[in-house]
Design a protein around this motif. Structure first.
Motif, PDB file in Angstrom:
ATOM      1  N   ALA A 100     -50.785   3.509  18.262  1.00 61.78           N
ATOM      2  CA  ALA A 100     -49.424   3.456  18.188  1.00 61.78           C
ATOM      3  C   ALA A 100     -48.499   4.679  18.919  1.00 61.78           C
ATOM      4  CB  ALA A 100     -48.915   3.896  16.557  1.00 61.78           C
ATOM      5  N   GLY A 101     -49.172   6.052  18.977  1.00 61.29           N
ATOM      6  CA  GLY A 101     -48.930   7.192  19.699  1.00 61.29           C
ATOM      7  C   GLY A 101     -48.666   6.740  21.146  1.00 61.29           C
ATOM      8  N   ALA A 102     -49.500   6.025  21.548  1.00 62.05           N
ATOM      9  CA  ALA A 102     -49.720   5.706  23.000  1.00 62.05           C
ATOM     10  C   ALA A 102     -48.479   5.017  23.279  1.00 62.05           C
ATOM     11  CB  ALA A 102     -50.827   4.943  23.502  1.00 62.05           C
ATOM     12  N   GLN A 121     -43.816   1.709  12.419  1.00 60.33           N
ATOM     13  CA  GLN A 121     -42.919   0.909  13.457  1.00 60.33           C
ATOM     14  C   GLN A 121     -43.671  -0.232  14.408  1.00 60.33           C
ATOM     15  OE1 GLN A 121     -41.571   4.314  15.486  1.00 60.33           O
ATOM     16  NE2 GLN A 121     -40.377   5.349  13.906  1.00 60.33           N
ATOM     17  N   MET A 122     -44.956   0.284  14.691  1.00 62.25           N
ATOM     18  CA  MET A 122     -45.797  -0.774  15.478  1.00 62.25           C
ATOM     19  C   MET A 122     -45.829  -2.224  14.407  1.00 62.25           C
ATOM     20  SD  MET A 122     -49.342  -0.231  17.190  1.00 62.25           S
ATOM     21  CE  MET A 122     -50.370  -0.059  15.834  1.00 62.25           C
ATOM     22  N   LEU A 159     -42.536  -4.824  24.647  1.00 57.86           N
ATOM     23  CA  LEU A 159     -43.491  -3.641  24.194  1.00 57.86           C
ATOM     24  C   LEU A 159     -44.589  -4.112  23.287  1.00 57.86           C
ATOM     25  CD1 LEU A 159     -44.122  -0.670  23.442  1.00 57.86           C
ATOM     26  CD2 LEU A 159     -42.172  -0.822  21.914  1.00 57.86           C
ATOM     27  N   ARG A 160     -43.830  -5.157  22.564  1.00 57.39           N
ATOM     28  CA  ARG A 160     -44.720  -5.900  21.701  1.00 57.39           C
ATOM     29  C   ARG A 160     -45.834  -6.689  22.539  1.00 57.39           C
ATOM     30  NH1 ARG A 160     -43.255 -11.004  17.811  1.00 57.39           N
ATOM     31  NH2 ARG A 160     -43.515 -11.984  19.729  1.00 57.39           N
ATOM     32  N   GLY A 161     -45.507  -7.110  23.736  1.00 58.00           N
ATOM     33  CA  GLY A 161     -46.672  -7.707  24.355  1.00 58.00           C
ATOM     34  C   GLY A 161     -47.809  -6.812  24.882  1.00 58.00           C
ATOM     35  N   ARG A 162     -47.248  -5.548  25.023  1.00 56.68           N
ATOM     36  CA  ARG A 162     -48.337  -4.778  25.370  1.00 56.68           C
ATOM     37  C   ARG A 162     -49.076  -4.166  24.141  1.00 56.68           C
ATOM     38  NH1 ARG A 162     -46.838   0.494  27.909  1.00 56.68           N
ATOM     39  NH2 ARG A 162     -44.676   0.576  26.624  1.00 56.68           N
ATOM     40  N   VAL A 163     -48.380  -4.066  23.089  1.00 55.35           N
ATOM     41  CA  VAL A 163     -48.890  -3.576  21.853  1.00 55.35           C
ATOM     42  C   VAL A 163     -50.124  -4.702  21.354  1.00 55.35           C
ATOM     43  CG1 VAL A 163     -48.760  -3.457  19.346  1.00 55.35           C
ATOM     44  CG2 VAL A 163     -47.163  -2.401  20.755  1.00 55.35           C
TER      45      VAL A 163
END
Lengths: 153, 153
Positions: free
Chosen positions: A41-43, A50-51, A115-119
């Motif tokens: 998450a920190g990355a 939140q993630m 962002l969600r895609g990357r997560v």
DNA sequence: TATTGTTATACTCTATAACTATA
DNA sequence: TATAGTTATAGAGTATAACAATA
């Protein structure tokens, strides 16, 4: 010194039932993996919660605040502050629901979707503790955990 | 609208690997069981973390503060406040180590031992999600989780 | 009246940094 | 100098209770 235990104080505990032992092991594994999850998450400069909130959102059917609270297993007042943080950073927007104007529908911005895609991509790699198991164990784990989760529905 | 995902926005995610799926399921199970664990700890007027701290202590070989920090997976400054709460309520005492007077050895009082006995007894019943599995599943779960935890050692 | 979400408040857990007392 | 633990401070997550807007 009277002590209300079922065994001498300080002795190793009575052999636990398989269920109690499984739960203890899961707790230990979860704790062992916590730093890993925080670093993932920190990355993305997110907290784990939140993630996780980001992962629940779906623009096809926007979530209400109360629905997100249920999914995250916490109080609605919490969700206000979690969503505040995501909204401040431009990942999420609150939209009033036309049919019931008390309800706030949560939609993701293009930045939030990116962002969600990357997560999602990143989370396709599980923590090493799980990733190092052979595929048979991973599949057995899935089947058992699915049964466990099903038993509460 | 350009979105950096590997798939259309809002679509169901790509089938996850067994490892990623197992981890997700474990996360969900853990979250589903959180209220249960809080109610168990709450019945003893403890938080989950305080209950866990209590379980780590062993009067045969008193723990140092720093050792408890390692076991709980958190910073030493945290442990100070967790132990403060347990000490205020008379469950734990700090004792200076004779060989190195910087070290505080944690010992349980008779009240602490009695409480831990009751906690251990209570924790022999796992959460219903695990308890409702048949014994074969519980045993398989133990074996797999042991292998997972072993892989980090 | 009841419900959705917010605000105010408070507590726990968490970490970092500065401090003390020892070593 | 280095280490064990504490204190001060700060931020995130959590809940309860009181509130505004809407139903």
């Amino acid at each position: 010194m009277f002590v209300e235990t079922t065994q001498p104080a300080g002795a190793p505990s009575v052999p636990a039932s398989p269920g109690a032992r499984a739960w203890q092991l899961m707790y230990d594994l979860f704790k062992a993996n916590k730093p890993y999850m925080e670093s993932v998450a920190g990355a993305f400069d997110l907290t784990v919660q939140q993630m996780y909130a980001l992962k629940q959102m779906d623009n096809e059917r926007p979530l209400a605040m109360s629905e997100l609270a249920t999914l995250l297993g916490c109080d609605a007042s919490n969700v206000t502050s979690i969503v505040d943080k995501l909204e401040t950073r431009g990942f999420v927007a609150r939209r009033s629901d036309d049919r019931d104007r008390r309800v706030k529908a949560l939609v993701m911005t293009p930045e939030g979707l990116a962002l969600r895609g990357r997560v999602d991509e990143r989370m396709r790699t599980p923590p090493p503790t799980i990733g190092n198991l052979d595929v048979g164990d991973q599949q057995a784990l899935c089947r058992i955990l699915e049964r466990a989760l099903g038993s509460t529905e």
